[in-house]
Design a protein around this motif. Sequence first.
Motif, mmCIF file in Angstrom:
data_model
loop_
_atom_site.group_PDB
_atom_site.id
_atom_site.type_symbol
_atom_site.label_atom_id
_atom_site.label_comp_id
_atom_site.label_asym_id
_atom_site.label_seq_id
_atom_site.Cartn_x
_atom_site.Cartn_y
_atom_site.Cartn_z
ATOM 1 N N MET A 1 0.856 -1.203 0.000
ATOM 2 C CA MET A 1 0.000 0.000 0.000
ATOM 3 C C MET A 1 0.886 1.245 0.000
ATOM 4 O O MET A 1 1.442 1.616 1.020
ATOM 5 N N ASN A 2 1.027 1.856 -1.162
ATOM 6 C CA ASN A 2 1.859 3.054 -1.258
ATOM 7 C C ASN A 2 1.029 4.297 -0.976
ATOM 8 O O ASN A 2 -0.097 4.431 -1.475
ATOM 9 N N MET A 3 1.568 5.191 -0.185
ATOM 10 C CA MET A 3 0.835 6.386 0.224
ATOM 11 C C MET A 3 1.713 7.626 0.055
ATOM 12 O O MET A 3 2.938 7.536 0.036
ATOM 13 N N LYS A 4 1.054 8.764 -0.058
ATOM 14 C CA LYS A 4 1.782 10.031 -0.017
ATOM 15 C C LYS A 4 1.971 10.380 1.458
ATOM 16 O O LYS A 4 0.996 10.446 2.214
ATOM 17 N N LEU A 5 3.212 10.536 1.864
ATOM 18 C CA LEU A 5 3.532 10.811 3.267
ATOM 19 C C LEU A 5 4.121 12.207 3.410
ATOM 20 O O LEU A 5 4.632 12.784 2.448
ATOM 21 N N LEU A 6 4.038 12.714 4.614
ATOM 22 C CA LEU A 6 4.459 14.082 4.887
ATOM 23 C C LEU A 6 5.194 14.132 6.218
ATOM 24 O O LEU A 6 4.679 13.669 7.236
ATOM 25 N N ALA A 7 6.412 14.666 6.197
ATOM 26 C CA ALA A 7 7.146 14.935 7.443
ATOM 27 C C ALA A 7 7.088 16.425 7.702
ATOM 28 O O ALA A 7 7.302 17.228 6.787
#
Length: 377
Positions: A1-7
Amino acid sequence: MNMKLLATMASGFEAITKKELQNLGYQVQIENGKAYFEGGLEDIVKTNLWLRSGDRIKIVLKEFEALNFDDLFEEVKAVDWDRWLPLDAAFPVKGRSVKSQLHSVPDIQALTKKAIVDKMTTVYHRRGWLPESGSIFQIEIRLVKNQAELTLDTTGESLFKRGYRQEHGGAPLKENFGAALVLLTPWRASDPFCDPTTGSGTIAIEAALIGRNIAPGLKRHFAFEKFPWFDEQILTTARTQAQQQILPSGDLQIQASDIDGSMIDIAKLNAYQAGVLHDIQFKQIAVKDLQLTNDNGFLIANPPYGKRMQAQTQARQLYQQMGQNFEKLSTWSKYYLSSDLEFEKFYGKKATKRRKLYNGALRTDLFQYWGHPTYRK
């Protein structure tokens, strides 16, 4: 499950966090206070465990334009909320609006919440009511120039909460801020390091964690651990691997000193909890009396600013003592964090470079004095 992530990170540290993420193997896009990258559950675990300068890791659930409240409601409702939230999820909603037509944050939050409830009650066949008795799923809706970003926080308490700080002084530096200061320099584990105004020890401890390759999140828990769709084995494996990557103690040359003996006691306790007590030489000594005999070192100091902790005249006297004592160390690079924009005048020398940073809401400058090391591989 690939997701757009944010740090997320403090303003001024974007390049540091970007470099950390790149070193962890990610392609990164930077915006003010944010770094975007892609990944799955393993990456959520890895970045929460290893990121030293960041604040949080979030999943970007949706991005859309919101010119009115109908748009906002329908776009939020269209998300497959049952994929993310169990029936009993507690899901508080934070909101933010910058230069957008929808500017009332309480209304934005309330409508976002209502849209989620509407969808969840339909999916779970409930009548307009959800228990919210389970784990916390922190939702955030941010509008910037009418562009909405809907996120789910995976971290919980901010990443600066490493789990080692038992005691702190009057105005402690956050752990991720201390780590970022170290990462801003070209210091390597083989180089001498000194923090002459160590307070509760944060900068020296973070340097030791970096020097021994200890994952900063090893001693804490994260929000994602309570998400039912999260595989706990991923975290167990990642923690085991991180434990195996720790370098042995004994090779670091880190000194930390303070004029206040009670602060040294606190710093030692924190270093012990962090597992790096034997990697740092602690000493109670005034700045003017401190003798550094090694060459090619790095000094990072967060001296009192003279705002609350000490009178400004005392703080400026300390800056003067620093200049008199440390400027003769020509092979050392020195970095001083101060909100006193006249720091250079009292230190007695113009900085090689100044970098604007925000310690919380407080504007501070990092005054950098680059040394001339005699030899560097």
